[in-house]
Structure formats: C-alpha cells, structure tokens
Design an enzyme around this catalytic site. Structure first.
Site, mmCIF file in Angstrom:
data_model
loop_
_atom_site.group_PDB
_atom_site.id
_atom_site.type_symbol
_atom_site.label_atom_id
_atom_site.label_comp_id
_atom_site.label_asym_id
_atom_site.label_seq_id
_atom_site.Cartn_x
_atom_site.Cartn_y
_atom_site.Cartn_z
ATOM 1 N N ASP A 72 25.749 62.043 4.831
ATOM 2 C CA ASP A 72 25.766 63.290 5.591
ATOM 3 C C ASP A 72 26.381 64.424 4.773
ATOM 4 O OD1 ASP A 72 28.525 62.983 5.727
ATOM 5 O OD2 ASP A 72 28.647 62.946 7.903
ATOM 6 N N HIS A 73 26.669 65.534 5.456
ATOM 7 C CA HIS A 73 27.135 66.761 4.812
ATOM 8 C C HIS A 73 28.544 66.670 4.248
ATOM 9 C CE1 HIS A 73 28.381 66.658 8.996
ATOM 10 N NE2 HIS A 73 29.404 67.414 8.659
ATOM 11 N N THR A 74 29.301 65.635 4.611
ATOM 12 C CA THR A 74 30.684 65.531 4.137
ATOM 13 C C THR A 74 30.775 64.810 2.792
ATOM 14 O OG1 THR A 74 31.148 63.415 5.235
ATOM 15 C CG2 THR A 74 31.486 65.429 6.535
ATOM 16 N N ARG A 75 29.666 64.354 2.270
ATOM 17 C CA ARG A 75 29.677 63.574 1.031
ATOM 18 C C ARG A 75 28.889 64.299 -0.063
ATOM 19 N NH1 ARG A 75 33.007 61.762 3.891
ATOM 20 N NH2 ARG A 75 33.267 59.616 4.589
ATOM 21 N N HIS A 108 31.294 61.628 12.378
ATOM 22 C CA HIS A 108 31.392 63.052 12.067
ATOM 23 C C HIS A 108 30.468 63.852 12.982
ATOM 24 C CE1 HIS A 108 32.137 61.487 7.706
ATOM 25 N NE2 HIS A 108 33.208 61.354 8.466
ATOM 26 N N HIS A 173 38.075 54.674 -2.206
ATOM 27 C CA HIS A 173 38.266 54.947 -0.782
ATOM 28 C C HIS A 173 39.624 54.426 -0.353
ATOM 29 C CE1 HIS A 173 37.810 54.893 3.586
ATOM 30 N NE2 HIS A 173 36.835 55.772 3.421
ATOM 31 N N LYS A 183 28.979 50.631 3.462
ATOM 32 C CA LYS A 183 29.464 51.677 4.370
ATOM 33 C C LYS A 183 28.333 52.521 4.973
ATOM 34 C CE LYS A 183 33.563 53.853 3.985
ATOM 35 N NZ LYS A 183 33.004 55.147 4.289
ATOM 36 N N HIS A 199 38.325 50.238 12.378
ATOM 37 C CA HIS A 199 39.392 51.067 11.804
ATOM 38 C C HIS A 199 40.712 50.892 12.565
ATOM 39 C CE1 HIS A 199 36.123 52.631 9.601
ATOM 40 N NE2 HIS A 199 36.375 53.912 9.649
ATOM 41 N N LYS A 297 42.655 61.923 2.349
ATOM 42 C CA LYS A 297 42.287 61.048 1.233
ATOM 43 C C LYS A 297 42.995 61.486 -0.046
ATOM 44 C CE LYS A 297 37.738 60.085 3.235
ATOM 45 N NZ LYS A 297 36.276 60.251 3.101
#
Length: 423
Positions: A72-75, A108, A173, A183, A199, A297
């Site tokens: 997605d857009h976060t990676r 997300h 990670h 993942k 999690h 992170k």
C-alpha cells in the site's frame, strides 16, 4: 564538524555535529553497495531464476483467477518496476488470466487513487482490476487457526484465487524480524481480528519479536502459517537503497526466497550499537514518515543506542498526524507509562486493542529515554503522546540538551532508522 544528512518527508536536512560530541553515524552498507544491474534487470533476473519454486509463468498455466497482492501507500516499494514484469510473466503463458491486484493495507487507511497512480503509474491503474483491502469491510473467509490459537480470517479475494502471488520489499522490521514475504497475507490482507491477535502484547514483549529475528519469533510463525494456509505460491521481493531504488531482487517460494533476501539484507545493514546521551534518528523520509505511528519504527533503532535516561531526537514529517486514533488516545488519556505497560501485558490475546502493539513499543522507548519529536504535526498532539515537540533538528537537539542539562552531551546519528539493524 561531521555533517549528517537526515531524510525528512521528500527532502533531506543536513546537520553538523561538533567533533568532540560526535559518537558515531550508523548507516546501512547499502549506501555504498553498487547493484550489478539496472532495477528492471534485477527483477527480471529474479523472476527468471526463482528460489524453491517453478517460474511464475509456469505456475500461471491454466489458472483462471490470479491475485497479485501489492503493497500500500505506506511502503516505498518500487511497484512500477516489479508489478509490470510480474503481470507480463503471468500473461506470457496465460494471456486470458483474470488478474486482480489486491492492495495489502493491513489495518491502514485505504490507498487513494492518486496514491495508486504514484505507485503503479497511470497505465496500470487504468488497465488493471485493483481492489483495496479493508480489514473491516472487505468480504472475509475463516480459513483455520493460527499456531498461536487465533482465528485466521482473510480477504475472500485472496482465498478464492487459483493462484496467489505477491510483490513487496524486505527491510528490517521492529517486531516481525523483517518485512516482506509472508507479511503480504498477514497482516496485509487479513481481518482486523486476526491482525490484532497476531500483534498481541505477549508476542510483542517476546525477546524473539525483534529486528532481524525470524527463528523463534511467534509473530513470524503465525504470519508464515497464514501465508502457507491461504496458498501464497510465489513472491517477488526487492531490497532498496536510500534512494528507494532496487539493488537486489529475489523471487520464488514465500519462505525460502524471502529468507534468501533477508540474509542479503542482514549482510548489508547490520551495524554495531554506539551508545550516546542523544541519538538522532529518522524514519527514512517519505513515505514512511507520514505519521507518528510509523515513526515508532525509527525510534527503536535509537532505543538500541541511547543511554538510559538519555534523549531520542526523532525526525518524521508526520503530515498525516498521529496515524491512528486509538494509538493517539492511548497516550493522551494515560500519563503513567508504567500503568500503560501493565495494562497492555494483562490484556488477553483475543482482546488486543487497535494499535496496541505500536503503543506498547512506544511506551517501551519512552520508559528508557525522553523523545523530542521533530515534525510538522501539531505541538499539542506530540505533547499528548508524551513527547516534546520541535520543528527543526537544531531546536530538537537544544531541547534534548535542556532535558539532560548538558550542552556537551554525546550524539549518535542514525540517518535512516528503518534501514539499519542495530546489534
């Protein structure tokens, strides 16, 4: 004076550190690694020489319903380089395949059309069938129990595929060991219930749930089981440099190929910790520094270096704010970090709260050191999250000195906290 270059949003900020205070700069050796071929050629070579699997074109023979899980857009995955070649490989032996690109958002927010165009280019967005996973609203299927006991519930589009494949990238990670590989399924296209269980606080607290650790990692074990159970048959994963360019690619079996990529990455990005009173870190710039949630992170790399009672100066543009309402409220509504941590650890696995894992890790960092947060986020939001707001590196270091009451405090710089494995 040594000058370090710190990514911030889509820009970078130079910062000079006095010689007598400079305790080291921790950088991935990928910075100087020279890729043996172009980005496209590296991916092509990986697809032509898969590890532990037939070629993707062979797997695609006779398969009607093919699903390609994409990030997605976060990676910062260079999907423009990877996905066109995977589509071509599938269609080379199966031109009539019905292909769906399923965007692995995990929990997300949904990826927007503009973000899809940014990832894939306008042609793929126009020509291909793209579905954005929603962990709450997508149609899901229960496919079994995770090794840890949780329900494995996954997007029906992935479950119903005749052939399920994935693209992605491998980076350190902070609790799954490495990103990439398995993942794509969990958390990528799993239900919120499954992600929350995986999690849980006990797993996050495990000393095996750490950067660079796969064997014995309970979070990884569940993720790999999910990928196998759903039938993730093939991956193409890449390693990228600080310019977000492909320097290494691997393809094939979701575990075997992934581990090969992890070994390559570890050989380039493991660094020895250098202890200091102040540690400056970043989240590597856009797109990983769009919110406070993701920035945790980069803080964990600093956590491994900062002296107890020291200060982490964390740079993350955070133009999207906190990144998680529950994550934000957790810190806003509870000022006692010890009580917060106790609450996490006493929460049953099947009652894990949204974003609890990120909160648990941030609380762990804040218990060891103060955090001065350099960002564009509202100062009140940063303060609510138990951090000290700042708007420049200079201001951040000055505030760190004030906290420590020491203008000569030693400084370590980690220009990209998500790109290194501090050991």
């Amino acid at each position: 004076m040594p000058t370090v270059t710190l990514p911030y949003g889509k820009d970078s900020i130079p910062y000079q550190i006095p010689d007598d205070r400079f305790a080291g700069e921790l950088v991935s050796h990928l910075r100087e690694y020279q890729a043996p071929a172009s980005q496209a050629d590296l991916v092509a070579a990986a697809l032509a020489n898969p590890i532990g699997s037939p070629r993707l074109s062979e797997l695609a023979r006779g398969k009607k319903n093919v699903v390609l899980i994409a990030s997605d857009h976060t990676r910062p995955v260079p999907s423009k380089v990877i996905v066109p070649q995977m589509l071509a490989e599938i269609r080379s032996q199966n031109p009539d395949a019905d292909i769906t690109i399923l965007i692995a958002t995990g929990c997300h927010r949904g990826t927007t059309r503009d973000e899809l165009v940014g990832k894939f280019g306008p042609q793929i967005v126009q020509d291909e069938k793209i579905v954005v996973h929603d962990c709450d609203e997508s149609e899901m299927t229960h496919v079994g129990q995770l090794p840890s006991g949780g329900d494995l519930v996954v997007n029906r589009i992935a479950v119903d595929a005749d052939l399920l494949v994935a693209e992605g990238f491998i980076e350190p990670h902070f609790f799954a060991g490495y990103s990439g590989g398995r993942k794509s399924v969990l958390p990528g296209v799993a239900s919120r219930t499954t992600v929350l269980y995986n999690h849980n606080a006990a797993f996050i607290a495990s000393d095996k749930a750490r950067t660079g650790v796969l064997d014995g990692n309970p979070i990884h074990a569940d993720m790999l089981y999910a990928a196998r159970t759903v039938g993730l048959a093939f991956i193409c994963n890449v390693v990228i440099n600080e310019d977000k360019e492909v320097v290494y690619a691997v393809a094939g079996d979701a575990d075997e190929a992934h581990r090969t990529g992890c070994r390559f990455l570890a050989s380039k990005c493991q660094v020895d910790a250098a202890e200091a009173d102040i540690v400056i870190s970043t989240n590597g710039g856009y797109p990983l520094d769009q919110n406070i949630y993701q920035a945790v992170k980069g803080m964990t790399a600093a956590e491994a270096c900062v002296r107890p009672g020291g200060v982490v100066v964390m740079l993350a543009k955070s133009n999207d704010g906190h990144g998680g309402e529950e994550f934000y409220r957790t810190f806003r509504d509870e000022k006692d970090l010890g009580r917060l941590t106790s609450t996490f650890l006493s929460t049953p696995k099947d009652e894990t709260r949204v974003d609890q894992w990120e909160s648990q890790i941030l609380a762990r960092v804040l218990t060891k050191a103060s955090v001065v947060y350099v960002s564009d986020a509202p100062a009140e939001m940063v303060t609510d999250m138990h951090m000290t707001p700042a708007h420049s590196v200079e201001e951040g270091v000055t505030k760190a000195e004030q906290i420590l009451r020491d203008q000569r405090a030693s400084i370590v710089a980690i220009p990209d906290g998500v790109a290194v494995m501090v050991v």
